[in-house]
Design a protein around this motif. Structure first.
Motif, PDB file in Angstrom:
ATOM      1  N   SER A   3       0.815  -1.217   0.000  1.00  0.00           N
ATOM      2  CA  SER A   3       0.000   0.000   0.000  1.00  0.00           C
ATOM      3  C   SER A   3       0.846   1.263   0.000  1.00  0.00           C
ATOM      4  CB  SER A   3      -0.941   0.004   1.208  1.00  0.00           C
ATOM      5  OG  SER A   3      -0.208  -0.042   2.422  1.00  0.00           O
ATOM      6  N   SER A   4       2.018   1.225   0.611  1.00  0.00           N
ATOM      7  CA  SER A   4       2.857   2.428   0.646  1.00  0.00           C
ATOM      8  C   SER A   4       3.346   2.793  -0.753  1.00  0.00           C
ATOM      9  CB  SER A   4       4.048   2.225   1.586  1.00  0.00           C
ATOM     10  OG  SER A   4       4.893   1.187   1.109  1.00  0.00           O
ATOM     11  N   ALA A   5       3.651   1.786  -1.568  1.00  0.00           N
ATOM     12  CA  ALA A   5       4.075   2.048  -2.940  1.00  0.00           C
ATOM     13  C   ALA A   5       2.919   2.624  -3.753  1.00  0.00           C
ATOM     14  CB  ALA A   5       4.599   0.771  -3.583  1.00  0.00           C
ATOM     15  N   ILE A   6       1.723   2.107  -3.535  1.00  0.00           N
ATOM     16  CA  ILE A   6       0.541   2.647  -4.218  1.00  0.00           C
ATOM     17  C   ILE A   6       0.308   4.091  -3.786  1.00  0.00           C
ATOM     18  CG2 ILE A   6      -1.959   2.455  -4.466  1.00  0.00           C
ATOM     19  CD1 ILE A   6      -1.649  -0.570  -4.189  1.00  0.00           C
ATOM     20  N   ASP A   7       0.455   4.347  -2.484  1.00  0.00           N
ATOM     21  CA  ASP A   7       0.272   5.714  -1.975  1.00  0.00           C
ATOM     22  C   ASP A   7       1.290   6.675  -2.588  1.00  0.00           C
ATOM     23  OD1 ASP A   7      -1.822   4.850  -0.423  1.00  0.00           O
ATOM     24  OD2 ASP A   7      -0.644   4.714   1.426  1.00  0.00           O
ATOM     25  N   GLN A   8       2.527   6.208  -2.750  1.00  0.00           N
ATOM     26  CA  GLN A   8       3.551   7.052  -3.367  1.00  0.00           C
ATOM     27  C   GLN A   8       3.161   7.421  -4.791  1.00  0.00           C
ATOM     28  OE1 GLN A   8       7.053   4.543  -2.798  1.00  0.00           O
ATOM     29  NE2 GLN A   8       7.942   6.072  -1.430  1.00  0.00           N
ATOM     30  N   PHE A   9       2.646   6.437  -5.511  1.00  0.00           N
ATOM     31  CA  PHE A   9       2.232   6.726  -6.886  1.00  0.00           C
ATOM     32  C   PHE A   9       1.049   7.688  -6.900  1.00  0.00           C
ATOM     33  CE2 PHE A   9      -0.208   6.134 -10.716  1.00  0.00           C
ATOM     34  CZ  PHE A   9       0.770   6.180 -11.707  1.00  0.00           C
ATOM     35  N   GLU A  10       0.042   7.409  -6.104  1.00  0.00           N
ATOM     36  CA  GLU A  10      -1.169   8.234  -6.112  1.00  0.00           C
ATOM     37  C   GLU A  10      -0.873   9.667  -5.694  1.00  0.00           C
ATOM     38  OE1 GLU A  10      -3.963   7.494  -7.419  1.00  0.00           O
ATOM     39  OE2 GLU A  10      -3.377   5.435  -7.852  1.00  0.00           O
ATOM     40  N   ALA A  11       0.127   9.853  -4.839  1.00  0.00           N
ATOM     41  CA  ALA A  11       0.486  11.201  -4.403  1.00  0.00           C
ATOM     42  C   ALA A  11       0.962  12.056  -5.573  1.00  0.00           C
ATOM     43  CB  ALA A  11       1.558  11.140  -3.321  1.00  0.00           C
ATOM     44  N   GLY A  12       1.531  11.414  -6.583  1.00  0.00           N
ATOM     45  CA  GLY A  12       2.039  12.172  -7.722  1.00  0.00           C
ATOM     46  C   GLY A  12       1.230  12.006  -8.983  1.00  0.00           C
ATOM     47  N   ARG A  13       0.097  11.284  -8.930  1.00  0.00           N
ATOM     48  CA  ARG A  13      -0.676  10.996 -10.132  1.00  0.00           C
ATOM     49  C   ARG A  13      -1.125  12.267 -10.854  1.00  0.00           C
ATOM     50  NH1 ARG A  13      -3.970   7.022 -12.498  1.00  0.00           N
ATOM     51  NH2 ARG A  13      -3.584   5.500 -10.836  1.00  0.00           N
ATOM     52  N   GLY A  14      -1.628  13.253 -10.099  1.00  0.00           N
ATOM     53  CA  GLY A  14      -2.119  14.473 -10.729  1.00  0.00           C
ATOM     54  C   GLY A  14      -1.019  15.206 -11.481  1.00  0.00           C
ATOM     55  N   ARG A  15       0.144  15.280 -10.878  1.00  0.00           N
ATOM     56  CA  ARG A  15       1.279  15.958 -11.526  1.00  0.00           C
ATOM     57  C   ARG A  15       1.717  15.203 -12.786  1.00  0.00           C
ATOM     58  NH1 ARG A  15       4.980  19.752  -9.921  1.00  0.00           N
ATOM     59  NH2 ARG A  15       7.073  19.620 -10.793  1.00  0.00           N
ATOM     60  N   LEU A  16       1.740  13.893 -12.711  1.00  0.00           N
ATOM     61  CA  LEU A  16       2.107  13.096 -13.879  1.00  0.00           C
ATOM     62  C   LEU A  16       1.103  13.303 -15.009  1.00  0.00           C
ATOM     63  CD1 LEU A  16       3.075   9.724 -12.140  1.00  0.00           C
ATOM     64  CD2 LEU A  16       4.640  11.486 -12.993  1.00  0.00           C
ATOM     65  N   ALA A  17      -0.192  13.358 -14.666  1.00  0.00           N
ATOM     66  CA  ALA A  17      -1.226  13.528 -15.682  1.00  0.00           C
ATOM     67  C   ALA A  17      -1.134  14.897 -16.347  1.00  0.00           C
ATOM     68  CB  ALA A  17      -2.613  13.337 -15.059  1.00  0.00           C
ATOM     69  N   VAL A  34      -0.207   7.691 -18.038  1.00  0.00           N
ATOM     70  CA  VAL A  34      -0.089   7.557 -16.581  1.00  0.00           C
ATOM     71  C   VAL A  34      -0.353   6.114 -16.159  1.00  0.00           C
ATOM     72  CG1 VAL A  34      -1.078   8.268 -14.367  1.00  0.00           C
ATOM     73  CG2 VAL A  34      -0.613   9.978 -16.131  1.00  0.00           C
ATOM     74  N   GLN A  35      -1.329   5.472 -16.790  1.00  0.00           N
ATOM     75  CA  GLN A  35      -1.611   4.078 -16.454  1.00  0.00           C
ATOM     76  C   GLN A  35      -0.437   3.178 -16.824  1.00  0.00           C
ATOM     77  OE1 GLN A  35      -3.944   2.903 -14.638  1.00  0.00           O
ATOM     78  NE2 GLN A  35      -3.419   0.733 -14.895  1.00  0.00           N
ATOM     79  N   ASP A  36       0.182   3.433 -17.977  1.00  0.00           N
ATOM     80  CA  ASP A  36       1.377   2.666 -18.353  1.00  0.00           C
ATOM     81  C   ASP A  36       2.501   2.884 -17.341  1.00  0.00           C
ATOM     82  OD1 ASP A  36       0.067   1.708 -20.558  1.00  0.00           O
ATOM     83  OD2 ASP A  36       1.097   3.008 -22.007  1.00  0.00           O
ATOM     84  N   THR A  37       2.604   4.111 -16.849  1.00  0.00           N
ATOM     85  CA  THR A  37       3.622   4.411 -15.831  1.00  0.00           C
ATOM     86  C   THR A  37       3.344   3.619 -14.555  1.00  0.00           C
ATOM     87  OG1 THR A  37       3.884   6.639 -16.734  1.00  0.00           O
ATOM     88  CG2 THR A  37       4.709   6.263 -14.505  1.00  0.00           C
ATOM     89  N   PHE A  38       2.071   3.531 -14.187  1.00  0.00           N
ATOM     90  CA  PHE A  38       1.707   2.764 -12.995  1.00  0.00           C
ATOM     91  C   PHE A  38       2.077   1.286 -13.147  1.00  0.00           C
ATOM     92  CE2 PHE A  38      -1.516   0.272 -10.618  1.00  0.00           C
ATOM     93  CZ  PHE A  38      -1.124   0.621  -9.336  1.00  0.00           C
ATOM     94  N   LEU A  39       1.845   0.741 -14.340  1.00  0.00           N
ATOM     95  CA  LEU A  39       2.183  -0.663 -14.571  1.00  0.00           C
ATOM     96  C   LEU A  39       3.689  -0.890 -14.431  1.00  0.00           C
ATOM     97  CD1 LEU A  39      -0.167  -1.459 -17.593  1.00  0.00           C
ATOM     98  CD2 LEU A  39      -0.497  -2.074 -15.188  1.00  0.00           C
ATOM     99  N   ARG A  40       4.472   0.059 -14.909  1.00  0.00           N
ATOM    100  CA  ARG A  40       5.924  -0.064 -14.762  1.00  0.00           C
ATOM    101  C   ARG A  40       6.347   0.101 -13.302  1.00  0.00           C
ATOM    102  NH1 ARG A  40       8.659   2.676 -20.198  1.00  0.00           N
ATOM    103  NH2 ARG A  40       7.107   1.862 -21.669  1.00  0.00           N
ATOM    104  N   TRP A  41       5.634   0.960 -12.593  1.00  0.00           N
ATOM    105  CA  TRP A  41       5.900   1.152 -11.165  1.00  0.00           C
ATOM    106  C   TRP A  41       5.594  -0.142 -10.398  1.00  0.00           C
ATOM    107  CZ3 TRP A  41       8.387   3.863  -7.765  1.00  0.00           C
ATOM    108  CH2 TRP A  41       7.949   3.980  -6.439  1.00  0.00           C
TER     109      TRP A  41
END
Length: 312
Positions: A3-17, A34-41
């Protein structure tokens, strides 16, 4: 993935988008990137990533560059029918808007100019102007030298500035007033008043009500005024195409005033304006349904002012 890794991604999702949107000009494509970035993350070894947000920025930027360089993207954009996807004020994908440079970088006027840049130039321009990355940071994101980043930035700024030749940011109240006058003149058929509201070097772009294979471009006040008068003249055929008689609303789209045509709760057209020194320097008309889907969705949640024209 914990969950911490997911939280790290979600914290920056808006900026990435918002970064991906500025690079690609399409909200749908930005969401895919952004979704492709999440898959790589998800697949990454997080223990080896020292600065997660820097890693994510590098990945999403390079995914966008791959899309810009793809054969399909080159074909679609070279075909001459490409325009950015307009976004309503308040859309989180518009991203940072604290500085003039950040607000300017997301206008349709600048997004259309960025199409003329090479992909790396576009990336450097966006990272530098809209997100204030240093040249050292940009070099790391794009795997280029710091001096190359500086050169790309200089070329990009020079090319954008040469096409714009504008003053500073327009006052929102006066800009809206100019657009209100423009809409009144267009609706009444006062072509001479339309000409008076345009700069000598005005540019108008349009997708031809979503029907043209190539963008329609007009570059003199007289031609722009004639095109606008014809476009705003209501006819039964236009109403059938729109699915009814639209209400004409004035709103803010991509940081600039716009006329938004709405049938029910569905946006059927939008014209955005750039105002410079009390006159209109750039306008962009979009009516293709695939470019207006996100704007329509946002409009349904929007509380607009009373329409400038209730029935067109």
């Amino acid at each position: 993935m914990d969950s911490s890794a997911i939280d790290q991604f979600e914290a920056g999702r808006g900026r990435l988008a918002s970064l991906a949107y500025r690079l690609l000009g399409s909200a749908a494509d930005a969401e895919d990137a952004v979704q492709d970035t999440f898959l790589r993350w998800q697949a990454a070894d997080h223990a080896r990533i020292e600065v997660p947000q820097a890693w994510l920025t590098k990945v999403v930027t390079n995914i966008c560059l791959d899309r810009l360089r793809s054969a399909q993207a080159r074909h679609e954009r070279a075909a001459g029918a490409w325009l950015p996807e307009p976004l309503l004020e308040g859309d989180p994908m518009l991203g940072p808007a604290d500085t003039f440079e950040q607000r300017e970088s997301v206008t349709l006027a600048v997004l259309t100019l960025l199409e003329r840049l090479a992909p790396v130039e576009r990336a450097v321009y966006v990272l530098r102007e809209a997100f204030s990355y240093s040249h050292a940071e940009i070099a790391g994101i794009l795997d280029i030298s710091e001096s190359a980043s500086q050169q790309h930035a200089h070329r990009a700024r020079t090319r954008v500035a040469a096409q714009r030749r504008r003053g500073g940011e327009a006052d929102p109240v006066s800009a809206r007033r100019v657009v209100e006058e423009f809409l009144a003149a267009a609706a009444s058929g006062r072509t001479e008043r339309l000409v008076a509201l345009l700069t000598d070097d005005v540019t108008a772009l349009s997708d031809g009500a979503g029907l043209a294979k190539r963008l329609l471009r007009h570059n003199t006040p007289e031609r722009v005024a004639s095109y606008v008068r014809a476009g705003f003249r209501p006819t039964p055929a236009k109403r059938r195409l729109a699915g009814g008689s639209p209400a004409m609303n004035i709103a803010w789209v991509n940081g600039t005033p716009a006329v938004v045509a709405v049938v029910g709760e569905r946006v059927v057209g939008a014209v955005t304006f750039e105002v410079s020194e009390g006159k209109i320097a750039f306008l962009c008309g979009i009516a293709a349904a695939d470019r207006l889907a996100r704007l329509s969705e946002a409009w349904r949640r929007h509380e607009p002012d009373a329409p400038a024209i209730s029935t067109w």
